[in-house]
Scaffold this active site. Sequence first.
Site, short mmCIF file in Angstrom:
data_model
loop_
_atom_site.label_atom_id
_atom_site.label_comp_id
_atom_site.label_asym_id
_atom_site.label_seq_id
_atom_site.Cartn_x
_atom_site.Cartn_y
_atom_site.Cartn_z
N THR A 1 12.86 -14.46 -19.59
CA THR A 1 12.17 -13.67 -20.64
C THR A 1 12.73 -12.26 -20.63
O THR A 1 12.90 -11.58 -19.64
CB THR A 1 10.66 -13.67 -20.19
OG1 THR A 1 10.22 -15.20 -20.07
CG2 THR A 1 9.81 -12.98 -21.23
N GLY B 1 8.99 -8.39 -14.27
CA GLY B 1 7.59 -8.58 -14.78
C GLY B 1 7.41 -7.42 -15.75
O GLY B 1 6.27 -7.25 -16.11
N GLU C 1 8.05 -16.82 -14.29
CA GLU C 1 9.50 -16.75 -13.72
C GLU C 1 9.60 -17.13 -12.51
O GLU C 1 10.75 -17.72 -12.11
CB GLU C 1 9.65 -14.90 -14.19
CG GLU C 1 9.79 -14.87 -15.68
CD GLU C 1 10.06 -13.18 -15.80
OE1 GLU C 1 10.47 -12.86 -16.98
OE2 GLU C 1 10.01 -12.57 -14.77
C1 5RP Z 1 10.09 -10.08 -18.03
C2 5RP Z 1 11.15 -9.65 -16.94
C3 5RP Z 1 12.45 -9.30 -17.58
O1 5RP Z 1 13.32 -10.01 -16.99
C4 5RP Z 1 12.56 -7.76 -17.31
O2 5RP Z 1 11.40 -7.31 -17.76
C5 5RP Z 1 13.88 -7.09 -17.81
O3 5RP Z 1 13.71 -7.20 -19.24
P1 5RP Z 1 14.88 -6.69 -20.34
O4 5RP Z 1 15.83 -7.68 -20.22
O5 5RP Z 1 14.15 -6.51 -21.56
O6 5RP Z 1 15.38 -5.43 -19.81
O7 5RP Z 1 10.89 -9.81 -16.00
O8 5RP Z 1 8.71 -10.37 -17.30
#
Ligand code: 5RP
Length: 220
Positions: A28, A95, A103
Amino acid sequence: MDQNSLKQLVADAALKYVPEGEIIGVGTGSTANFFIDGLAGMRDRIKGAVASSEASAARLLAHGIPLFDLNDVESLPVYVDGADEVDAGFAMIKGGGAALTREKIVAAVARKFVCIADGSKKVAVLGKFPLPVEVIPLARAQVSRALAALGGRPVWREGVLTDNGNIILDVHDLAIAEPVRLEAEINQIVGVVTNGLFARRPADILLLGTAGGVLTFERN
Ligand code: 5RP
């Protein structure tokens, strides 16, 4: 190269870890979104995906990628996801997108965790990024006091509910010298669903997007 281009770069590089004819785990966030968009180009060569959030499930479905319930899958060959921070031992803080619990569950079923991140996410010590903790709403104040007793400064992410109907406390001011120990310690607090430290089950492969290209690291 801007941060989004670096995310795109690592997301594309992760496609080569996707085995044909299999169900894979999908994370995510914005980096995972680039990966999902890339996966669309090979959707006829995979059986489908297990998503770690409702948002990723919707994106996968929009691309016509079949979705599977984790309960119907015994094991996944690979899980691909981003991170908010990753250290030299491949332990991560995750997160930022509030999807940490699902996740962690999907990652637990995967034989290989491929972490895709732009270079800014690599740190010497975890904790500059506030550590997300998913908490049962009733326990917010009690868990906040327990997290403060551990030396952190919990801040309620107001207005955010997880896909599981819970709240998030972001814990600031932690310098996480022992991520495995702290992950277990926070999970022992009554009312905590889980925390965003992925140290007991770190990444196996780290793809880091840099101006010079994708750097690939494998955990021993
Ligand atoms: C979501 C997550 C994402 O992997 C983390 O926040 C990284 O996000 P992004 O790829 O938008 O930088 O843990 O819960």
